[in-house]
Design an enzyme around this catalytic site. Sequence first.
Site, PDB file in Angstrom:
ATOM      1  N   LYS A  60       0.788  -1.228   0.000  1.00 21.99           N
ATOM      2  CA  LYS A  60       0.000   0.000   0.000  1.00 21.99           C
ATOM      3  C   LYS A  60       0.828   1.291   0.000  1.00 21.99           C
ATOM      4  O   LYS A  60       0.328   2.345  -0.391  1.00 21.99           O
ATOM      5  CB  LYS A  60      -0.936   0.001   1.211  1.00 21.99           C
ATOM      6  CG  LYS A  60      -2.165  -0.896   1.068  1.00 21.99           C
ATOM      7  CD  LYS A  60      -3.181  -0.267   0.130  1.00 21.99           C
ATOM      8  CE  LYS A  60      -4.528  -0.976   0.214  1.00 21.99           C
ATOM      9  NZ  LYS A  60      -5.543  -0.286  -0.616  1.00 21.99           N
ATOM     10  N   SER A 317       0.276  -9.821  -0.601  1.00 20.84           N
ATOM     11  CA  SER A 317       0.114  -8.363  -0.502  1.00 20.84           C
ATOM     12  C   SER A 317       0.445  -7.775   0.857  1.00 20.84           C
ATOM     13  O   SER A 317       0.622  -6.567   0.977  1.00 20.84           O
ATOM     14  CB  SER A 317      -1.321  -7.978  -0.886  1.00 20.84           C
ATOM     15  OG  SER A 317      -2.247  -8.604  -0.014  1.00 20.84           O
TER      16      SER A 317
END
Length: 516
Positions: A60, A317
């Site tokens: 992110k 992720s």
Amino acid sequence: MNAVAPLPDDAADLLAQIRAARVYEVAQASALEAAPLLGERLGRPVLLKREDQQSVFSFKLRGAYNRMVQLDAAQRGRGVVAASAGNHAQGVALAAAKLGIRATIVMPVTAPQVKVDAVRRFGGAMVELVLTGDSYSDAQAAAARLQAERGAVFVHPFDDPAVIAGQGTIGLEILRQHPGPLEAVFVPVGGGGLLAGVAACIKALRPEVKVIGVQASDSDAMARSLEAGTRVALDEVGLFADGTAVKQVGALTFALCRQHVDAMLRVDTDAICAAIRDIHQDTRSVAEPSGALALAGLKHYVATHGGGRGALVAIVSGANMNFDRLRFVAERAEVGEQREAVFAVTIPEERGSFRRFCATLGRHDITEFNYRIGDARLAHIFVGVRIASRDEREALAAAFRAQQFEVLDLTDDELAKLHLRHMIGGRSPLARDELLYRFEFPERPGALTRFLDHMHPDWNISLFHYRNHGADHGRILVGIQVPAAELPLFRRFLATLGYPHVDESAHPAYRLLLRQ
């Protein structure tokens, strides 16, 4: 809330934005690593894109920094507001500290504490943290109110071209790192920023490569939206995969995913837990639930699509996992991999039937065994067994039935896996002359079965509890009905058994909760 820029006019324009994204001032080009153990098991080359290795343990920071670094002096002076379930918040916090921009970050109260602590650590004095609501969507609504009050710039976690471009750099890296045959790339999906960026990039450069989004079955807003042809808002979202718990996907991300994504897959909690374990076995790293989503989808794809030869890539992720979740993950991973079957088996409450039950189990490793005497005629046993496949599970159920034992397959039963397995027991008026003992034995294949074989046939077992927790020693709790006149014989039995043991018959909790 301030408007975001429109979508680029064409794929080439978006690709140019991805190539120009300023992510490497805070991010690294993460490794694309082979997963040899899983690849051998699946019969396909499996590669893991290790975004869990970023400084904030998530991808992110790419999109957050690329958005914030493009703010002009006036915008920076007004500060930024962001909403996040956790990982985007860390990226904003890191960017705020590096760029000297004040940030107000709103997170749901359900965000894992490890993520909350990390936001404070990365942002320091530049960040004000607000905890409110139960999901990202609740946090987003609160952030919108704060942004309007303060005139700050909203840094969206997914529905912004600069954020999408930042995440799209992962697609560029995958293609550079693996120029050879590539069948599909699997991408975890919440609001869709990562999927939109990666899909747009890959389809512009390698249109033959499939891009497949993966969502938790209880947080499947993108899958439902693509199926409906319009954005769908979910009433509730599951919170196990908290990083992708989004009630409605973005308008920009939805449009890009409609154009570029080949398919969407849904996976359940057990499959996610199994994928977390798979990642650990190949990398010795622990992914968070959302971080393992893509691999869970990859495994589902292999199980349903045979014949391919190209490599399969799963984006890991994130790795912002609360430590106290690990017990739940370990508990459910075996079921998610179809390596544990859970049964409720009813056998006659008579001498010899318990030995027949053990013989039916054969050489299967027992993962759990719970029993409490409660009926003069029938014994109800909750048992977990390690298996290799669904076929083996069905064969074991058939073997129980062949012995005239009633069997209920609870492997896919959520109530049994979450609650009932821990509630077997209680007081029993039938447990006369009961002694309670704890035993330990080396935890190795077949150890529990060998223990059961050594139990003296003349004394009735009235309580039994065992669960394999992966320790070096197995621990069981046994209630044995021994008449007072036979106590000397029982003590000789204990002396010859050869297992460390502790008499718990006088334990106050046992007498309060289990002793009639």
